[in-house]
Design a protein around this motif. Structure first.
Motif, PDB file in Angstrom:
ATOM      1  N   PRO A 216      45.750 -18.618  -1.293  1.00  0.00           N
ATOM      2  CA  PRO A 216      46.052 -18.733  -2.724  1.00  0.00           C
ATOM      3  C   PRO A 216      45.382 -19.916  -3.414  1.00  0.00           C
ATOM      4  CG  PRO A 216      48.019 -18.070  -1.557  1.00  0.00           C
ATOM      5  CD  PRO A 216      46.975 -18.327  -0.505  1.00  0.00           C
TER       6      PRO A 216
ATOM      7  N   PRO B  90      50.210 -11.632  -3.267  1.00  0.00           N
ATOM      8  CA  PRO B  90      51.119 -12.498  -4.038  1.00  0.00           C
ATOM      9  C   PRO B  90      52.368 -11.760  -4.527  1.00  0.00           C
ATOM     10  CG  PRO B  90      48.844 -12.872  -4.686  1.00  0.00           C
ATOM     11  CD  PRO B  90      48.848 -11.651  -3.826  1.00  0.00           C
TER      12      PRO B  90
ATOM     13  N   ALA C  31      49.020 -18.603  -6.411  1.00  0.00           N
ATOM     14  CA  ALA C  31      48.049 -17.520  -6.594  1.00  0.00           C
ATOM     15  C   ALA C  31      47.972 -17.073  -8.045  1.00  0.00           C
ATOM     16  CB  ALA C  31      48.410 -16.337  -5.703  1.00  0.00           C
TER      17      ALA C  31
END
Length: 854
Positions: free
Chosen positions: A605, A811, A840
């Motif tokens: 991320p 995510p 993210a």
């Protein structure tokens, strides 16, 4: 008149268009014939043959081996071209036909029989400047790297029917200047004169040994050569014991021939044959019959770790070769090799013996370095084996293109070399040219030439490349049965890494398999690659990543990866100045290298913004769309997915999956992509998407039609011998049935059906465009929804499976995991999962962020 039957290699040569030349300029034509005959006499003698007779503008000669016959033909063409130039005649007017077979010799030395008839027909199929050989000659020489042939196909030869012929394309053998000197030619002639028919057949071995002996690099004295390298891998080939009608001269000649075959193969070093023969003379004597104690003593005194004690038995036209391999440290025999066949196949027999000896040496006490298990290598060609072992070395250092080229050379020499074909598929999958499945399928055709463990690993690799979860079970079985097989563990790691998410396995499974492979074979650098990927993308662990990168670079310092991994360390874990310098370098990389860094090292991320910028800079639209979905930049992703270079199926799968995750995909967009009825000309993925969309809209007739189309496709694919594709289509039909149950509220039935379908619906998650793994992700999304509706704790396990390298919805899965943990009161786990989502989606579309977090 008495006649003798025997085997020989023979050729006919003649001057093309000689009659026309004679009619236009008779004196020059006669001078050319005289020069031709002199060139024939010199060349045939130089290659140990005999001119049977001259035929005006042609000649007929015999040789003891096909190698000598073809080499002399090649040399004669070159010599005649020079003579032609001197006579003012264009070069390339000679043609030669070569055959090997049974001939009949009369008392006056003339030759008759079928072999002669074939050779006389073969020359008629040759063009100007060409050497054409029969299939018997090509078969004997096809495994020798000095010769390359092109097939002319089966030709109808008068009185002989259809015979396959070959044109000599390339000859890289010894030239005339490197042929035996006077004493070696004299030895050949003495052998023939004194040994009779059978010894004549055997003399080809002796000549081969002499050739190797007199052309060997002698720039270093024997003592220096013997002391070079590691004694742990040194082998002594002791003088042969000969019996039957085998020639006595073979006793020493075979020492050099076998030594030349074994020297330098897979870390082995053959003690110089001159040293062995000198020590034998000193310790045993020329005429003494040594017992095993004396024989092994010679090997020990020469500094060898292993010794090969051999016996050659001649019986009529056949030969049997036997070899006992001894460990000189213990004095124990560690293996016995044996091969038998006709005398005219002697080179193949010697190569087979060499290969079998190599297998015993590598299955015995550990060698230095202990890299290759030769017992698993199944080829009759020593040249193919050597090319394969060179490929193994290149594979181990992650030199994909070089490995591909050497494995390709091995299968060119031996087209049935299944293990080399398997390796071609493996390195193709790592980035060399070609499609892995194609090579795996070709290897499967010769799978009877592979050991059981290699068959299992090949079967698992093929299933993985086809995107079947069956690969995991096959490779787990391989590691259970053969826990010491490093390649089985590495291939299992590959299956876990690429298919594990679809099988609901955690990423740590692949790490454990790769580490086990490295524990067995610490020098196999490809096992580091996905460990490094996970260190960057899953764990963002700088210490782990640095340790793994250092380990890879030690083994494969000359690769692109070794240059790019340190750049990745600076980009992801460096301080601000290091990152700035690394980013400047990244911007200058060619597309392939930049995308490698982005995809493999920038998928955590914290790195997604940089990953997206690389894909945008190099215009990789499907990858860019995935990166934007991972960051919650839906508007930009929708715009990217309009790129016409993205296949419709890939666009539809991504957008339907995004809709399944609750992202606001415009209804008109989905309707345009998957709203029409499915048809039989579409792929199973598109039929599935149309059927699922129809179920959501209550269009049950279209849904039912899609199910029928998938069932029919499965049957057709099974008939076409494509079981993985057939399973996918059948699983997709089953999944549509499960989705119908889900839409109609039958959660228990839907759960069971979709779980069974998930196992059959999968794809190889190795790139940006295999939409079958998107379908598996849609099924897992449905399963997670059912688990949430039922309060099933398996919801988290299913959501945790969205960890893959190219997973666009990771995510969102982390956000739902955070909510599940919060419902269970696990606040620490909920905060960690939400933190990953937050990082993210830090620059997600504002309206989307508000909607998702509501």
């Amino acid at each position: 008149m008495a006649y003798r039957h025997r085997l020989a290699a023979i050729w006919f040569a003649d001057i093309v268009d000689y009659t026309e030349l004679s009619a236009s300029d008779e004196p020059r034509a006669l001078a050319l014939v005289s020069a031709f005959q002199e060139a024939v006499r010199r060349t045939v003698e130089r290659y140990g043959g005999r001119v049977v007779k001259y035929l005006g503008d042609g000649a007929f000669a015999e040789f003891s081996s096909s190698q000598a016959a073809v080499s002399s033909a090649y040399a004669l063409c070159a010599a005649f071209d020079e003579e032609a130039k001197s006579a003012g005649v264009p070069a390339g007017r000679l043609r030669i036909g070569v055959h090997s077979g049974e001939i009949v010799e009369s008392e006056d030395g003339d030759l008759y029989g079928d072999g002669v008839n074939v050779a006389s027909r073969v020359v008629g199929e040759a063009g100007e400047g060409e050497i054409v050989v029969s299939s018997d000659v090509q078969r004997q020489l096809r495994q020798r790297p000095e010769f390359r042939f092109d097939s002319l196909g089966p030709l109808d030869l008068k009185g002989l029917g259809h015979v396959e012929l070959f044109r000599l394309r390339e000859h890289r053998g010894l030239g005339p200047e490197a042929q035996p000197d006077g004493w070696s030619r004299g030895l050949y002639l003495r052998l023939r004169r004194h040994a009779g028919l059978t010894v004549f057949a055997f003399s080809v071995f002796v000549v081969a040994a002499i050739l190797s002996f007199v052309t060997r690099d002698s720039s270093h004295p024997p003592s220096v050569q013997a002391d070079a390298g590691s004694a742990a891998s040194a082998v002594a080939i002791l003088p042969f014991e000969v019996s039957g009608n085998a020639p006595a001269e073979w006793r020493e000649g075979m020492v050099d021939l076998l030594s030349a075959n074994l020297d330098g193969v897979a870390g082995l070093r053959a003690i110089d044959s001159r040293m062995i023969l000198r020590r034998w003379d000193e310790q045993v004597g020329d005429d003494s019959s040594a017992d095993i104690r004396q024989s092994l003593g010679v090997g020990r005194s020469a500094g060898a770790r292993f010794a090969v004690v051999s016996h050659a038995v001649g019986s009529g036209p056949r030969v049997r070769l036997l070899a006992d391999v001894y460990d000189l440290d213990s004095g124990e025999r560690i293996g016995q090799s044996q091969t038998e066949g006709p005398a005219d196949s002697v080179f193949m027999l010697v190569d087979r013996l060499s290969i079998d000896i190599l297998g015993h040496l590598h299955d015995g006490p550990p060698l230095d370095p202990p890299e290759i298990s030769l017992a698993r290598v199944t080829t009759d060609s020593l040249a193919a084996l050597k090319a394969f072992l060179e490929g193994e070395a290149r594979f181990r250092e992650s030199s994909w293109t070089a490995a591909f080229e050497t494995y390709q050379r091995a299968v060119t020499i031996d087209s049935t070399f299944a293990l080399a074909m398997f390796r071609l598929g493996q390195v193709a999958g790592w980035g060399a040219q070609g499609a892995p499945v194609e090579f795996y399928q070709r290897a499967i055709r010769h799978v009877d030439r592979m050991r059981t463990r290699d068959r299992l690993v090949l079967e698992g690799a093929l299933a993985r490349e086809r995107g079947s979860l069956r690969a995991i079970g096959v490779l787990e079985e391989a590691t259970r049965l053969y826990p010491d097989d490093a390649m089985a563990w590495v291939e299992l790691g590959e299956a876990y890494f690429h298919l594990g998410a679809q099988a609901l396995l955690g990423p740590g499974m692949s790490d454990a398999a790769f580490r086990r492979g490295l524990a067995i074979d610490p020098r196999f650098s490809p096992a580091y690659v996905h460990l490094i990927d996970n260190a960057f993308g899953l764990y963002a662990d700088s210490a782990r990543a640095t340790r793994l990168v250092d380990g890879f670079i030690r083994l494969a310092p000359a690769t692109n990866e070794a240059r790019l991994y340190p750049l990745g360390l600076d980009l992801v874990f460096g301080d601000s100045s290091s990152r700035r310098r690394a980013r400047a370098v990244l911007d200058t990389l060619p597309m392939r290298e930049a995308v490698f860094v982005a995809r493999n090292l920038l998928w955590h991320p914290r790195s997604l913004a940089l990953q997206e910028s690389v894909y945008a800079a190099h215009d990789v639209p499907l990858a860019l769309a995935g990166a934007r979905l991972r960051r919650g930049r839906l508007a930009a992703a929708l715009e990217t997915l309009e790129d016409p270079s993205i296949p419709v199926e890939a666009r539809a799968a991504k957008l339907y999956a995004a809709d399944a995750w609750g992202l606001p995909i415009p209804a008109s967009t989905l309707e345009a992509l998957v709203g029409s009825p499915a048809n039989e000309h579409e792929t199973p993925v598109m039929v599935f998407l149309r059927g699922a969309y129809a179920a959501e809209r209550g269009r049950w007739d279209r849904h039912a039609a899609a199910v029928r189309l998938l069932e029919t496709a499965s049957e057709n694919l099974r008939h076409q011998q494509d079981p993985e594709a057939a399973d996918f289509a059948a699983g997709a039909a089953m999944a549509l049935g499960g989705y119908r149950d889900l839409r109609q509220g039958r959660y228990e039935q839907a759960l069971n059906t979709l779980e069974a379908a998930r196992i059959r619906v999968s794809g190889f998650s190795s790139g940006f465009s295999d939409s079958r793994d998107d379908v598996n992700g849609i099924l897992r999304r449905w399963l997670a929804e059912i688990a949430r509706q039922r309060g099933d704790p398996r919801e988290v396990q299913i959501l945790e499976s969205f960890w893959g390298l190219d997973e666009a919805f990771r995510p969102l899965a982390r956000l739902e995991i955070a909510r599940a943990y919060a419902r269970d009161g696990n606040d620490a786990a909920a905060r960690a999962a939400r933190e990953e989502f937050t990082v993210a989606w830090a620059e997600a579309d504002s309206d989307l962020r508000t909607r998702i977090e509501r």
